[in-house]
Motif scaffolding. Structure first.
Motif, PDB file in Angstrom:
ATOM      1  N   VAL A  63     -44.959  35.333  30.256  1.00 60.26           N
ATOM      2  CA  VAL A  63     -46.074  34.472  29.856  1.00 60.26           C
ATOM      3  C   VAL A  63     -47.367  35.279  29.789  1.00 60.26           C
ATOM      4  O   VAL A  63     -48.124  35.204  28.816  1.00 60.26           O
ATOM      5  CB  VAL A  63     -46.212  33.276  30.824  1.00 60.26           C
ATOM      6  N   PHE A  64     -47.618  36.069  30.830  1.00 57.76           N
ATOM      7  CA  PHE A  64     -48.860  36.837  30.881  1.00 57.76           C
ATOM      8  C   PHE A  64     -48.986  37.765  29.674  1.00 57.76           C
ATOM      9  O   PHE A  64     -50.002  37.773  28.974  1.00 57.76           O
ATOM     10  CB  PHE A  64     -48.936  37.651  32.180  1.00 57.76           C
ATOM     11  N   PHE A  65     -47.943  38.543  29.422  1.00 60.45           N
ATOM     12  CA  PHE A  65     -48.049  39.543  28.361  1.00 60.45           C
ATOM     13  C   PHE A  65     -47.883  38.954  26.966  1.00 60.45           C
ATOM     14  O   PHE A  65     -48.397  39.521  25.998  1.00 60.45           O
ATOM     15  CB  PHE A  65     -47.079  40.701  28.621  1.00 60.45           C
ATOM     16  N   THR A  66     -47.232  37.810  26.842  1.00 62.18           N
ATOM     17  CA  THR A  66     -47.225  37.135  25.539  1.00 62.18           C
ATOM     18  C   THR A  66     -48.635  36.724  25.166  1.00 62.18           C
ATOM     19  O   THR A  66     -49.112  36.998  24.052  1.00 62.18           O
ATOM     20  CB  THR A  66     -46.302  35.904  25.573  1.00 62.18           C
ATOM     21  N   VAL A  67     -49.327  36.088  26.105  1.00 60.92           N
ATOM     22  CA  VAL A  67     -50.688  35.646  25.822  1.00 60.92           C
ATOM     23  C   VAL A  67     -51.608  36.843  25.627  1.00 60.92           C
ATOM     24  O   VAL A  67     -52.391  36.903  24.662  1.00 60.92           O
ATOM     25  CB  VAL A  67     -51.203  34.715  26.939  1.00 60.92           C
ATOM     26  N   GLN A  68     -51.535  37.824  26.496  1.00 63.67           N
ATOM     27  CA  GLN A  68     -52.425  38.988  26.384  1.00 63.67           C
ATOM     28  C   GLN A  68     -52.211  39.729  25.067  1.00 63.67           C
ATOM     29  O   GLN A  68     -53.176  40.140  24.409  1.00 63.67           O
ATOM     30  CB  GLN A  68     -52.216  39.935  27.560  1.00 63.67           C
ATOM     31  N   THR A  69     -50.953  39.883  24.669  1.00 64.26           N
ATOM     32  CA  THR A  69     -50.645  40.630  23.454  1.00 64.26           C
ATOM     33  C   THR A  69     -51.085  39.882  22.203  1.00 64.26           C
ATOM     34  O   THR A  69     -51.598  40.487  21.251  1.00 64.26           O
ATOM     35  CB  THR A  69     -49.131  40.928  23.386  1.00 64.26           C
ATOM     36  N   LEU A  70     -50.901  38.564  22.199  1.00 61.83           N
ATOM     37  CA  LEU A  70     -51.232  37.776  21.011  1.00 61.83           C
ATOM     38  C   LEU A  70     -52.686  37.308  20.983  1.00 61.83           C
ATOM     39  O   LEU A  70     -53.160  36.831  19.951  1.00 61.83           O
ATOM     40  CB  LEU A  70     -50.297  36.572  20.909  1.00 61.83           C
ATOM     41  N   LEU A  71     -53.396  37.476  22.081  1.00 57.73           N
ATOM     42  CA  LEU A  71     -54.771  36.984  22.173  1.00 57.73           C
ATOM     43  C   LEU A  71     -55.680  37.514  21.064  1.00 57.73           C
ATOM     44  O   LEU A  71     -56.494  36.741  20.530  1.00 57.73           O
ATOM     45  CB  LEU A  71     -55.349  37.308  23.554  1.00 57.73           C
TER      46      LEU A  71
END
Length: 198
Positions: A63-71
């Motif tokens: 969840v963390f890196f999905t959001v961070q990467t797509l932000l």
């Protein structure tokens, strides 16, 4: 035109590939719904590190890196909806890892709502109650008899008297992502038929 891209969120390289695919199409995002997750039983005293990693790699790190990467692709004024769970509030037996992972997701919504206020990006968490999905068989290894027993338990345990339908959860996610929820930020919306409210 819709585009479906299969991505294992526990694999950071695959999340980067997802971002690249979106960029190559020249697309931007209005909403990120971080929905991927796994559920497995664990027993305190016999839980292995691999069990811990399997749940936290998908449910927290993913969840963390999905959001961070797509932000960087998310438009200002956009919306992020995170899929938590009422399990984080119930203390259910043999679900300590799953429950803790979903409590972390709920915490992300609070922190990120503050982190992203300058971009006017809203971040909310949805916490579904018991919902009839394949995760019962595939993750929790429940038999049809066990599922039926759980459904019977909910008749009295939840004011709604039943499990949720997936479209009821989806409707709540769409609400949080929409302009109708423009002044809702940082919350946990329990969609549980009252299961955790009484």
């Amino acid at each position: 035109m819709r585009l479906a891209l299969r991505t294992d969120v526990a694999d950071l390289a695959q999340i980067e590939q997802l971002k690249t695919a979106i960029l190559e199409r020249g697309d931007r995002l209005d909403v990120i719904f971080a929905n991927a997750g796994v559920a497995h039983n664990n027993s305190l005293g016999t839980t292995h590190e691999a069990d811990f990693s399997r749940i936290f790699d998908s449910n927290v790190k993913g969840v963390f890196f999905t959001v961070q990467t797509l932000l960087p692709l998310l438009n200002d004024g956009g919306s992020i909806v995170l899929n938590a769970s009422v399990a984080s509030n119930k203390g259910m037996p043999n679900l300590s890892l799953y429950s803790a992972s979903k409590a972390a997701v709920r915490s992300f919504a609070r922190s990120w709502a503050n982190d992203l206020k300058n971009q006017q990006i809203r971040v909310n968490a949805i916490s579904p109650g018991v919902t009839r999905t394949p995760i019962m068989e595939n993750g929790l290894k429940m038999s049809e008899e066990q599922i039926a027993q759980f459904a019977a338990y909910l008749v009295d345990a939840a004011p709604a008297g039943r499990m949720a339908h997936t479209d009821e959860i989806a409707a709540a996610v769409l609400f949080l992502a929409s302009a109708a929820a423009s002044y809702i930020n940082g919350i946990e919306l329990s969609v549980d038929g009252g299961f955790t409210q009484i």
